[in-house]
Motif scaffolding. Structure first.
Motif, PDB file in Angstrom:
ATOM      1  N   ALA A 248      43.323  29.896  39.925  1.00 11.14           N
ATOM      2  CA  ALA A 248      44.285  30.997  39.930  1.00 11.14           C
ATOM      3  C   ALA A 248      44.903  31.240  41.299  1.00 11.14           C
ATOM      4  O   ALA A 248      46.109  31.525  41.394  1.00 11.14           O
ATOM      5  CB  ALA A 248      43.627  32.275  39.412  1.00 11.14           C
TER       6      ALA A 248
ATOM      7  N   ARG B 122      42.908  40.167  37.247  1.00 14.02           N
ATOM      8  CA  ARG B 122      42.600  38.898  36.567  1.00 14.02           C
ATOM      9  C   ARG B 122      42.586  39.013  35.041  1.00 14.02           C
ATOM     10  O   ARG B 122      41.879  38.284  34.361  1.00 14.02           O
ATOM     11  CB  ARG B 122      41.287  38.318  37.080  1.00 14.02           C
ATOM     12  CG  ARG B 122      41.362  37.983  38.542  1.00 14.02           C
ATOM     13  CD  ARG B 122      40.108  37.396  39.056  1.00 14.02           C
ATOM     14  NE  ARG B 122      40.273  37.176  40.503  1.00 14.02           N
ATOM     15  CZ  ARG B 122      39.468  36.486  41.230  1.00 14.02           C
ATOM     16  NH1 ARG B 122      38.412  35.926  40.684  1.00 14.02           N
ATOM     17  NH2 ARG B 122      39.681  36.340  42.507  1.00 14.02           N
TER      18      ARG B 122
ATOM     19  N   PRO C 162      41.739  29.535  35.181  1.00 14.84           N
ATOM     20  CA  PRO C 162      41.332  30.653  36.048  1.00 14.84           C
ATOM     21  C   PRO C 162      40.641  30.219  37.335  1.00 14.84           C
ATOM     22  O   PRO C 162      40.743  30.906  38.355  1.00 14.84           O
ATOM     23  CB  PRO C 162      40.407  31.492  35.164  1.00 14.84           C
ATOM     24  CG  PRO C 162      40.047  30.633  34.015  1.00 14.84           C
ATOM     25  CD  PRO C 162      41.115  29.604  33.862  1.00 14.84           C
TER      26      PRO C 162
END
Length: 141
Positions: free
Chosen positions: A70, A107, A67
C-alpha cells in the motif's frame, strides 16, 4: 459474516491479489473470513485510468488488492486526490474526497473504493460520459 459471490461462467475476480476465473458454468463461492475481493467489472486497468477520478481509483484499488504494498501506491493517491480537489468546487464532492482520504488513512480501502465510484459517477455526469441513472464505472456497451 460470510461473503457469497455468485459467479457467471468465465467471470474473473481478484482474491487477495490472485486473479481467479470461474469455470464454464455458473458458480457460487462463499468466503468464510475477511479477504480482499474485487469482481472483474470493478477492476480498472492502468490504461483505462484516463480521467482524474479514475486516476484516483487506480491506486486505491491497488492498495486494496495488495495491502502489503500500500505505501507504494499511497503517494500516487495523494497526488491525484490533491489535483482533483484543487479543481472541484462542489461541497458534497469535496466532502466525499475527504471521506475517501480518511478511509485510505485508516486502511479501509474497500470503503475508499466505494467513495471513488461516487467521484467517477460525478465526473462522468459532469463530462456527459453517461446518461443519468447509469451506475458509476459501468459502461453500457
Amino acid at each position: 459474516m460470510p461473503l457469497k459471490l455468485s459467479l457467471k461462467p468465465g467471470e474473473k475476480f481478484v482474491l487477495n491479489g490472485a486473479v481467479v476465473q470461474n469455470g464454464d458454468r455458473r458458480g457460487v463461492l462463499i468466503l468464510q473470513n475477511k479477504a480482499s475481493v474485487l469482481r472483474e467489472k470493478d477492476i480498472l486497468q492502468p490504461e483505462d485510468a484516463k480521467s482524474p477520478a479514475r486516476r484516483i481509483y487506480l491506486p486505491v484499488m491497488m492498495m486494496y488488492i495488495e495491502p502489503a504494498e500500500a505505501t507504494k501506491f499511497y503517494d500516487e493517491f495523494v497526488q491525484r486526490m490533491g489535483e482533483f480537489m484543487g479543481v472541484i468546487r462542489n461541497p458534497q464532492v469535496l466532502a466525499e474526497c475527504v471521506t475517501v482520504s480518511r478511509c485510505c488513512m485508516q486502511r479501509d480501502y474497500y470503503k475508499a473504493l466505494l467513495g471513488c465510484r461516487k467521484l467517477i459517477e460525478y465526473e462522468d455526469l459532469r463530462m456527459g460520459n453517461v446518461p443519468e441513472g447509469v451506475p458509476a464505472g459501468r459502461d453500457e456497451r
